[in-house]
Design a protein around this motif. Sequence first.
Motif, PDB file in Angstrom:
ATOM      1  N   LEU A  91       0.834  -1.205   0.000  1.00 36.74           N
ATOM      2  CA  LEU A  91       0.000   0.000   0.000  1.00 36.74           C
ATOM      3  C   LEU A  91       0.868   1.255   0.000  1.00 36.74           C
ATOM      4  O   LEU A  91       0.606   2.197  -0.749  1.00 36.74           O
ATOM      5  CB  LEU A  91      -0.945  -0.013   1.205  1.00 36.74           C
ATOM      6  CG  LEU A  91      -1.846   1.195   1.393  1.00 36.74           C
ATOM      7  CD1 LEU A  91      -2.725   1.424   0.165  1.00 36.74           C
ATOM      8  CD2 LEU A  91      -2.692   1.021   2.649  1.00 36.74           C
ATOM      9  N   ALA A  92       1.914   1.260   0.817  1.00 37.56           N
ATOM     10  CA  ALA A  92       2.809   2.419   0.859  1.00 37.56           C
ATOM     11  C   ALA A  92       3.474   2.645  -0.501  1.00 37.56           C
ATOM     12  O   ALA A  92       3.592   3.784  -0.961  1.00 37.56           O
ATOM     13  CB  ALA A  92       3.865   2.218   1.950  1.00 37.56           C
ATOM     14  N   ALA A  93       3.895   1.565  -1.155  1.00 37.89           N
ATOM     15  CA  ALA A  93       4.509   1.694  -2.478  1.00 37.89           C
ATOM     16  C   ALA A  93       3.515   2.264  -3.492  1.00 37.89           C
ATOM     17  O   ALA A  93       3.880   3.090  -4.335  1.00 37.89           O
ATOM     18  CB  ALA A  93       5.039   0.336  -2.948  1.00 37.89           C
ATOM     19  N   ALA A  94       2.268   1.830  -3.408  1.00 37.76           N
ATOM     20  CA  ALA A  94       1.239   2.359  -4.310  1.00 37.76           C
ATOM     21  C   ALA A  94       1.036   3.852  -4.063  1.00 37.76           C
ATOM     22  O   ALA A  94       0.877   4.636  -5.015  1.00 37.76           O
ATOM     23  CB  ALA A  94      -0.067   1.592  -4.126  1.00 37.76           C
ATOM     24  N   ALA A 107      -2.144   2.572 -12.390  1.00 43.29           N
ATOM     25  CA  ALA A 107      -1.249   1.526 -11.891  1.00 43.29           C
ATOM     26  C   ALA A 107      -1.188   1.543 -10.369  1.00 43.29           C
ATOM     27  O   ALA A 107      -1.194   0.489  -9.723  1.00 43.29           O
ATOM     28  CB  ALA A 107       0.148   1.702 -12.476  1.00 43.29           C
ATOM     29  N   ALA A 108      -1.158   2.737  -9.785  1.00 42.60           N
ATOM     30  CA  ALA A 108      -1.114   2.850  -8.326  1.00 42.60           C
ATOM     31  C   ALA A 108      -2.380   2.270  -7.696  1.00 42.60           C
ATOM     32  O   ALA A 108      -2.313   1.548  -6.696  1.00 42.60           O
ATOM     33  CB  ALA A 108      -0.938   4.308  -7.914  1.00 42.60           C
ATOM     34  N   VAL A 109      -3.515   2.570  -8.284  1.00 42.84           N
ATOM     35  CA  VAL A 109      -4.778   2.026  -7.774  1.00 42.84           C
ATOM     36  C   VAL A 109      -4.801   0.507  -7.943  1.00 42.84           C
ATOM     37  O   VAL A 109      -5.184  -0.225  -7.022  1.00 42.84           O
ATOM     38  CB  VAL A 109      -5.986   2.694  -8.468  1.00 42.84           C
ATOM     39  CG1 VAL A 109      -7.281   1.978  -8.138  1.00 42.84           C
ATOM     40  CG2 VAL A 109      -6.069   4.159  -8.059  1.00 42.84           C
ATOM     41  N   VAL A 113      -5.234  -1.256  -4.269  1.00 38.83           N
ATOM     42  CA  VAL A 113      -6.591  -1.517  -3.767  1.00 38.83           C
ATOM     43  C   VAL A 113      -6.658  -2.775  -2.895  1.00 38.83           C
ATOM     44  O   VAL A 113      -7.193  -2.737  -1.788  1.00 38.83           O
ATOM     45  CB  VAL A 113      -7.612  -1.585  -4.922  1.00 38.83           C
ATOM     46  CG1 VAL A 113      -8.915  -2.224  -4.494  1.00 38.83           C
ATOM     47  CG2 VAL A 113      -7.881  -0.194  -5.457  1.00 38.83           C
ATOM     48  N   LEU A 114      -6.129  -3.878  -3.390  1.00 37.06           N
ATOM     49  CA  LEU A 114      -6.182  -5.116  -2.594  1.00 37.06           C
ATOM     50  C   LEU A 114      -5.422  -4.974  -1.272  1.00 37.06           C
ATOM     51  O   LEU A 114      -5.949  -5.371  -0.223  1.00 37.06           O
ATOM     52  CB  LEU A 114      -5.670  -6.304  -3.414  1.00 37.06           C
ATOM     53  CG  LEU A 114      -6.594  -6.762  -4.546  1.00 37.06           C
ATOM     54  CD1 LEU A 114      -5.891  -7.795  -5.420  1.00 37.06           C
ATOM     55  CD2 LEU A 114      -7.891  -7.318  -4.006  1.00 37.06           C
ATOM     56  N   PRO A 115      -4.211  -4.405  -1.272  1.00 37.31           N
ATOM     57  CA  PRO A 115      -3.538  -4.200   0.014  1.00 37.31           C
ATOM     58  C   PRO A 115      -4.333  -3.293   0.964  1.00 37.31           C
ATOM     59  O   PRO A 115      -4.389  -3.565   2.172  1.00 37.31           O
ATOM     60  CB  PRO A 115      -2.202  -3.566  -0.368  1.00 37.31           C
ATOM     61  CG  PRO A 115      -1.941  -4.073  -1.743  1.00 37.31           C
ATOM     62  CD  PRO A 115      -3.310  -4.124  -2.393  1.00 37.31           C
ATOM     63  N   LEU A 116      -4.954  -2.249   0.431  1.00 36.10           N
ATOM     64  CA  LEU A 116      -5.762  -1.367   1.276  1.00 36.10           C
ATOM     65  C   LEU A 116      -6.906  -2.141   1.929  1.00 36.10           C
ATOM     66  O   LEU A 116      -7.132  -2.028   3.145  1.00 36.10           O
ATOM     67  CB  LEU A 116      -6.314  -0.202   0.466  1.00 36.10           C
ATOM     68  CG  LEU A 116      -7.313   0.713   1.185  1.00 36.10           C
ATOM     69  CD1 LEU A 116      -6.679   1.372   2.397  1.00 36.10           C
ATOM     70  CD2 LEU A 116      -7.879   1.742   0.224  1.00 36.10           C
ATOM     71  N   ILE A 117      -7.602  -2.923   1.143  1.00 36.54           N
ATOM     72  CA  ILE A 117      -8.714  -3.716   1.680  1.00 36.54           C
ATOM     73  C   ILE A 117      -8.200  -4.704   2.727  1.00 36.54           C
ATOM     74  O   ILE A 117      -8.801  -4.869   3.790  1.00 36.54           O
ATOM     75  CB  ILE A 117      -9.471  -4.437   0.545  1.00 36.54           C
ATOM     76  CG1 ILE A 117     -10.159  -3.407  -0.361  1.00 36.54           C
ATOM     77  CG2 ILE A 117     -10.492  -5.425   1.109  1.00 36.54           C
ATOM     78  CD1 ILE A 117     -10.694  -3.982  -1.662  1.00 36.54           C
TER      79      ILE A 117
END
Length: 129
Positions: A91-94, A107-109, A113-117
């Motif tokens: 998530l931090a890398a995104a 690309a960032a999204v 998204v999966l790591p955020l969830i």
Amino acid sequence: MLTAALVVAGLAALLHVYIFVMESLTWTSPRTRATFGLSAEEAEATKELAFNQGFYNLFLAVVTGIGVGAALAGHGAVGAALVLAGVGSMLAAALVLLVSSPDKARAAVTQGVLPLIAVLLMGIQLVTA
């Protein structure tokens, strides 16, 4: 909630393995170049950097996968710590990609998204446990 967090974390890990494959193994192929919007010359010039970056993605996936495995094996605290370290770093890398290269928001999204969830679900699990 734990099961959902582990499933989403596993999906995030699989996505990052796929990113590893593209960056480290198929960087100069036409399909990967099209995905990243690179010319053949740009891909060749950045091949070493992409190779290295791909391994960062692989290592995040491995940490996350080991965390999922540990949680499933009954080592909840260790599993949660490793899952959060892996998906939190994803998530931090995104977020870094989004802030540093707004033109790469898609690309960032995609990678975030999966790591955020997973972070949110794991946080809910930990608060309610």
